[in-house]
Enzyme design. Structure first.
Site, PDB file in Angstrom:
ATOM      1  N   ASP A 152     -53.885 -21.868   1.893  1.00  0.00           N
ATOM      2  CA  ASP A 152     -53.619 -22.751   3.025  1.00  0.00           C
ATOM      3  C   ASP A 152     -52.460 -22.069   3.723  1.00  0.00           C
ATOM      4  O   ASP A 152     -51.324 -22.109   3.243  1.00  0.00           O
ATOM      5  CB  ASP A 152     -53.213 -24.143   2.533  1.00  0.00           C
ATOM      6  CG  ASP A 152     -52.973 -25.078   3.707  1.00  0.00           C
ATOM      7  OD1 ASP A 152     -52.351 -24.644   4.700  1.00  0.00           O
ATOM      8  OD2 ASP A 152     -53.398 -26.247   3.640  1.00  0.00           O
ATOM      9  N   HIS A 153     -52.729 -21.428   4.847  1.00  0.00           N
ATOM     10  CA  HIS A 153     -51.681 -20.541   5.380  1.00  0.00           C
ATOM     11  C   HIS A 153     -50.434 -21.300   5.831  1.00  0.00           C
ATOM     12  O   HIS A 153     -49.368 -20.717   5.942  1.00  0.00           O
ATOM     13  CB  HIS A 153     -52.240 -19.629   6.484  1.00  0.00           C
ATOM     14  CG  HIS A 153     -52.387 -20.286   7.813  1.00  0.00           C
ATOM     15  ND1 HIS A 153     -53.435 -21.114   8.113  1.00  0.00           N
ATOM     16  CD2 HIS A 153     -51.626 -20.244   8.929  1.00  0.00           C
ATOM     17  CE1 HIS A 153     -53.300 -21.555   9.356  1.00  0.00           C
ATOM     18  NE2 HIS A 153     -52.215 -21.037   9.882  1.00  0.00           N
TER      19      HIS A 153
ATOM     20  N   HIS B 147     -53.951 -28.528   6.084  1.00  0.00           N
ATOM     21  CA  HIS B 147     -52.564 -28.337   6.527  1.00  0.00           C
ATOM     22  C   HIS B 147     -51.777 -29.645   6.656  1.00  0.00           C
ATOM     23  O   HIS B 147     -50.639 -29.747   6.201  1.00  0.00           O
ATOM     24  CB  HIS B 147     -52.531 -27.628   7.882  1.00  0.00           C
ATOM     25  CG  HIS B 147     -53.417 -26.416   7.967  1.00  0.00           C
ATOM     26  ND1 HIS B 147     -53.545 -25.512   6.941  1.00  0.00           N
ATOM     27  CD2 HIS B 147     -54.216 -25.949   8.964  1.00  0.00           C
ATOM     28  CE1 HIS B 147     -54.384 -24.546   7.305  1.00  0.00           C
ATOM     29  NE2 HIS B 147     -54.806 -24.789   8.521  1.00  0.00           N
TER      30      HIS B 147
HETATM   31  C1  BG6 Z   1     -56.503 -22.771  11.092  1.00  0.00           C
HETATM   32  C2  BG6 Z   1     -57.562 -23.475  11.883  1.00  0.00           C
HETATM   33  O1  BG6 Z   1     -56.547 -23.139   9.745  1.00  0.00           O
HETATM   34  O2  BG6 Z   1     -55.229 -23.113  11.623  1.00  0.00           O
HETATM   35  C3  BG6 Z   1     -57.465 -23.144  13.363  1.00  0.00           C
HETATM   36  O3  BG6 Z   1     -58.845 -23.099  11.402  1.00  0.00           O
HETATM   37  C4  BG6 Z   1     -56.082 -23.411  13.867  1.00  0.00           C
HETATM   38  O4  BG6 Z   1     -58.410 -23.874  14.119  1.00  0.00           O
HETATM   39  C5  BG6 Z   1     -55.046 -22.749  12.973  1.00  0.00           C
HETATM   40  O5  BG6 Z   1     -55.993 -22.893  15.173  1.00  0.00           O
HETATM   41  C6  BG6 Z   1     -53.645 -23.144  13.374  1.00  0.00           C
HETATM   42  O6  BG6 Z   1     -52.755 -22.340  12.675  1.00  0.00           O
HETATM   43  P1  BG6 Z   1     -51.331 -22.003  13.268  1.00  0.00           P
HETATM   44  O7  BG6 Z   1     -50.681 -21.175  12.211  1.00  0.00           O
HETATM   45  O8  BG6 Z   1     -51.547 -21.274  14.558  1.00  0.00           O
HETATM   46  O9  BG6 Z   1     -50.668 -23.320  13.488  1.00  0.00           O
END
Ligand code: BG6
Length: 491
Positions: free
Chosen positions: A180-181, A243
């Site tokens: 989960d980045h 997230h």
């Molecule tokens: C991803 C989603 O997990 O997170 C995307 O699949 C989204 O749709 C992205 O744009 C948002 O990540 P960040 O790091 O740009 O907030």
């Protein structure tokens, strides 16, 4: 840097011609290599269907690093560690070929049998790949083997269970790293520190002193090139199930007894277990869905979601979700946690606002409505930092108060170069630290919660589109808080 923290490894990327590899993985591996966190004894195997060669892969790796980081040096030495194999995930000879290649590379680079298998590709193949890796002995090496899985991890609890069963038939839970980045973001990792290293917050971190919490993750981009994936996912599966609920867990968890992976996870899991599951008939009282209409974004007109691609013409998919989450435990009973996320909103920003309860008496304001509650704002992105909103005396005569802000901006501190989320997570995986990855129990509990929403929503056609591009979502998202006499804070 000692050896233990400088992993030697062969990283195999399934989906090496894809967007994630290009935008995130190649630049992250390069930064780890440059900062000395990755031993010089490493190799990367890129796999995909296309008939590329080592040279084509290396050119693409160099190009992606140039675009992301514009380094001044020659990348040849670095890219020489990259190897390509054209791969068909269902074809057995692909796996035996891969095994031979990895064995060879282990000899050349002396990587002691340590293997990362990174699945950065269509999720329908996750189970097949994991099992074939086992079947063809790829995970039985002299060192450790780990499997990194990108989301989506299923589309609901049932499919997630099935996928998990398939993965677990091949890999142990400790070998599975579910990405989960958001958990790799600096300020998300900072939530625990801000809470548990500051008495002034932690002592007040409960329903006696906090009135509500607001988590907003807004994006300006629309669906872009991902219509096929996104239309089956929607904002709930794409952002809330993972997230947003992970942020809720970190904000609401009890202090762990130590900082081990197990202790932190077990506290997060307790929060997810305590989230009140909604009755289907209550879903619309607690959650709001939206889909963007055309609009104006910074002077440029943009199309409605349904006009972004032919297949979206009649789409009922939500590109926005706002909701109220209640946690039924001693610390949080009665404190709403509002979440809000969506595409084509006014700004790209992720923020958490903790609103503290007002003092019972009004000594310093002409009217009660002028009172300003204390707020703690955790800025996740694009700015990283915290802001504390207090009240102080308005200068001049009289005794009126006015709001002031104390702000700490992490990006403004010289010498701080925040690593990309993927860089941290890849490194954590290689050193065997699973703290910032999601455990199966977290995945399952999060699905259980969002499944109720998804089920109710799938049965009703929504009145879409219901918010203009460039706004902050449908009016109903404001009404959700107004019913409780709150409003979304914006800064
Ligand atoms: C991803 C989603 O997990 O997170 C995307 O699949 C989204 O749709 C992205 O744009 C948002 O990540 P960040 O790091 O740009 O907030």
């Amino acid at each position: 840097m000692n050896n233990q923290l400088q992993p030697k490894v062969v990283i195999t990327i399934f989906g090496a011609t894809g967007d994630l590899a290009k935008r995130k993985l190649f630049p992250s591996i390069y930064r780890l290599y440059k900062s000395g966190k990755l031993s010089k004894d490493f190799a990367v195997v890129g796999l995909a269907r296309r008939p590329w060669t080592n040279e084509i892969l290396r050119e693409n790796v160099a190009k992606s690093i140039d675009e992301a980081l514009s380094p001044e040096e020659d990348l040849e030495e670095f890219t020489s560690h990259f190897y390509y194999q054209s791969f068909d995930v269902t074809d057995e000879s692909s796996y035996s070929g891969l095994n031979m290649l990895i064995n060879d590379l282990e000899g050349t680079y002396n990587t002691e049998g340590n293997r990362v298998f990174y699945l950065a590709m269509a999720p329908e193949f996750f189970g097949t790949i994991a099992n074939k890796l086992k079947q063809y002995g790829l995970k039985d090496s002299g060192g450790w083997s780990r499997l990194v899985i990108e989301k989506p991890f299923g589309v609901d609890l049932e499919s997630a269970k099935k996928l998990n069963k398939e993965l677990r038939a091949a890999f142990d839970e400790e070998q599975i790293y579910r990405i989960d980045h958001y958990l790799g973001k600096e300020m998300i990792q900072n939530i625990e520190v801000i809470r548990f290293a500051n008495g002034i917050f932690e002592h007040l971190w409960n329903n006696r002193f906090i009135s509500n919490i607001q988590i907003t993750s807004s994006e300006t981009l629309g669906v872009e090139e991902r219509a096929r994936y996104y239309d089956h996912s929607g904002a709930t599966r794409d952002m809330v199930q993972n997230h947003m609920l992970q942020m809720v867990a970190l904000l609401a968890m009890e202090p762990p007894i130590s900082l081990t992976t197990e202790e932190i996870r077990s506290e997060k899991i307790k929060v997810l277990r305590a989230i009140r599951n909604m009755k289907p008939e209550k879903v619309d009282d607690f959650f709001v869905r939206g889909q963007y209409d055309s609009g104006d974004m910074k002077g440029k007109s943009v199309p409605a979601y349904r006009d972004e691609a032919d297949e979206l013409k009649d789409s009922n998919t939500e590109t926005f979700v706002a909701g109220k989450i209640l946690i039924d435990n001693y610390r949080w009973a009665g404190v709403p946690i509002y979440i809000r996320t969506g595409k084509r909103l006014a700004e790209k920003s992720t923020k958490i606002v903790i609103e503290f309860k007002n003092l019972p008496m009004n000594l310093y304001y002409q009217q009660d409505k002028d009172k300003h509650p204390n707020l703690l704002i955790i800025n996740i992105q694009p700015n990283e930092g915290i802001t504390l909103c207090l009240n102080a005396k308005k200068s001049g005569t009289g005794a009126l108060a006015e709001p002031i802000q104390l702000a700490y901006n992490h990006n403004a501190v010289s010498g701080i170069n925040t690593p990309e989320a993927y860089e941290k997570l890849l490194y954590d995986c290689m050193v065997g630290d699973a703290t910032n990855f999601t455990h199966w129990d977290e995945v399952a509990l999060s699905w259980k919660f969002v499944d109720t929403l998804l089920d109710v929503w799938s049965k009703n056609v929504a009145n879409f589109p219901n918010y203009e591009s460039g706004s902050m979502g449908p009016d109903a998202a404001d009404e959700l808080l107004a019913k409780d006499r709150f409003h979304w804070w914006s800064f």
